[in-house]
Structures are given as structure tokens and as C-alpha cells.
Design a protein around this motif. Structure first.
Motif, PDB file in Angstrom:
ATOM      1  N   LEU A  87       0.830  -1.216   0.000  1.00  0.00           N
ATOM      2  CA  LEU A  87       0.000   0.000   0.000  1.00  0.00           C
ATOM      3  C   LEU A  87       0.860   1.259   0.000  1.00  0.00           C
ATOM      4  O   LEU A  87       0.561   2.228  -0.707  1.00  0.00           O
ATOM      5  N   LYS A 104       0.936   4.039  -2.792  1.00  0.00           N
ATOM      6  CA  LYS A 104       0.666   5.435  -2.448  1.00  0.00           C
ATOM      7  C   LYS A 104       1.785   6.339  -2.980  1.00  0.00           C
ATOM      8  O   LYS A 104       1.525   7.429  -3.506  1.00  0.00           O
ATOM      9  N   ILE A 151      -6.493   4.344   0.218  1.00  0.00           N
ATOM     10  CA  ILE A 151      -5.257   3.710   0.679  1.00  0.00           C
ATOM     11  C   ILE A 151      -4.895   4.173   2.080  1.00  0.00           C
ATOM     12  O   ILE A 151      -4.477   3.383   2.924  1.00  0.00           O
ATOM     13  N   GLU A 197      -6.927   2.300   4.526  1.00  0.00           N
ATOM     14  CA  GLU A 197      -6.448   0.914   4.652  1.00  0.00           C
ATOM     15  C   GLU A 197      -5.144   0.862   5.451  1.00  0.00           C
ATOM     16  O   GLU A 197      -4.951  -0.026   6.285  1.00  0.00           O
TER      17      GLU A 197
END
Length: 204
Positions: A63, A67, A105, A108
């Protein structure tokens, strides 16, 4: 005796730097194949938590990498939009998509980070439960083995006594032979003794 709960201080896990038992080679050699229900139960719980920790860490890295890539795309798109009066609507749309995806994101990442922060304590608790189950089984096995060892030691003592008696009897027999032989040798002489030895002591 072994059915009651084992009283082990939670701080012991940290103070004594108790290893994760399912990852410890000595534990695996002794208890890894145990058929005990509690050991297998806590072992599975602990392994599942460790697996979850690794999986969350892996997803978190993915992630953050994603990002980073999106942030770079946003910078490029923003530069393109701000410096190009003829920028098309697709660039603006793509920028919005990237920003929206980053928000998702971020949520998460926050969720996974929180879970990862909670897991070490859960792992220590599961490890402590496995340690308690291990101690129960260990002492039960030690007690049983001590009984077997006591029997073996008694058998060894009996054999030692028997061997001692046999050695004493052997020495007595040898001494009797030597005295008898010495007596006869003194009367008959060596030449006659050799003849009698050949005649009377030869195996039939």
C-alpha cells in the motif's frame, strides 16, 4: 495436579525474553509433534497470529509503495494541468481518481497499522498460553520419566550386585584352581604335571 492452570507472570515473557515457541528449534524438537490437545490448539492460534502479522506487514508495504507511485502521478498531473492551458479533461479526471484512491489507501494503511500495533500483545498472550500448556505437558512427562528412571536405576543396582557376586565367585573358583594346581605341582613336578594336563584336561 496438572489440570489446574499454571500461574506464570505475563511479565516473564518480556523480562526473560521468552522466544516465540513455535519458532524455537529446541521447543520444536521436544514438543513440535506433541499430540496434546492444548499444545496443538495454542500452537495453531500462535501460528495464525504470526501469519496474520506477516501478511499485514506485506500488504502495508504494498500500500505504501502504491501510495508513493500515486503521489508521483499526482505531482506530474498537477504540473501538467497547471502548466498546460490546453490540458484535457482526462488529466483532471485522472487526478481526481488518484486523489480518491489515495484517500482509500490512507484508510487501509490506518486500519492495517492499528491491527499490527495490536498483534504483538496478542502474540505474547498466545505464546504465554502455549508456554503454560507446554509446562503442564513437560512436568507430566518428567514425572512419568522419573518413575521409569527409578525402575531402571533399581534394575541397574540389582545387576551391579549380581555382577559383584559373580566376580567374587569367579575369583574364588580361580583361587581354588590355583591352590590345587600349586599343591599338585609341588608333589609331582612340572614334567609329570604337563603329561597329566595333556591327558586329563584336554577337552572331550
Amino acid at each position: 495436579m496438572f489440570e489446574k492452570d499454571i500461574d506464570i507472570d505475563y511479565g516473564l515473557i518480556i523480562k526473560n525474553k521468552v522466544p516465540i515457541l513455535t519458532m524455537d528449534n529446541d521447543w520444536k524438537k521436544i514438543f513440535g509433534n506433541s499430540k496434546n490437545k492444548d499444545i496443538n490448539n495454542y500452537k495453531n492460534i500462535l501460528n495464525d497470529l504470526i501469519k496474520e502479522q506477516r501478511e499485514l506487514s506485506r500488504k502495508l508495504v504494498q500500500l505504501k509503495t502504491k501510495k508513493k507511485r500515486l503521489m508521483a502521478m499526482i505531482l506530474n498531473l498537477s504540473h501538467e494541468i497547471n502548466n498546460n492551458s490546453n490540458s484535457n479533461s482526462r488529466a483532471v479526471e485522472k487526478l481526481d481518481e488518484c486523489q480518491s484512491e489515495i484517500l482509500t489507501i490512507n484508510e487501509e494503511i490506518e486500519t492495517y497499522t492499528f491491527k499490527l500495533e495490536m498483534l504483538p500483545k496478542e502474540i505474547r498472550t498466545a505464546n504465554l498460553n502455549l508456554l503454560k500448556a507446554t509446562i503442564k505437558v513437560a512436568y507430566k512427562d518428567i514425572k512419568s520419566t522419573q518413575k521409569e528412571l527409578k525402575i531402571l536405576n533399581n534394575q541397574i543396582d540389582e545387576l551391579r550386585e549380581k555382577l559383584k557376586n559373580l566376580i567374587e565367585t569367579k575369583h574364588e573358583k580361580e583361587e581354588t584352581i590355583n591352590k590345587t594346581y600349586s599343591f599338585l605341582h609341588g608333589i609331582l613336578g612340572s614334567k609329570e604335571m604337563e603329561r597329566l594336563d595333556a591327558e586329563l584336561l584336554q577337552s572331550k
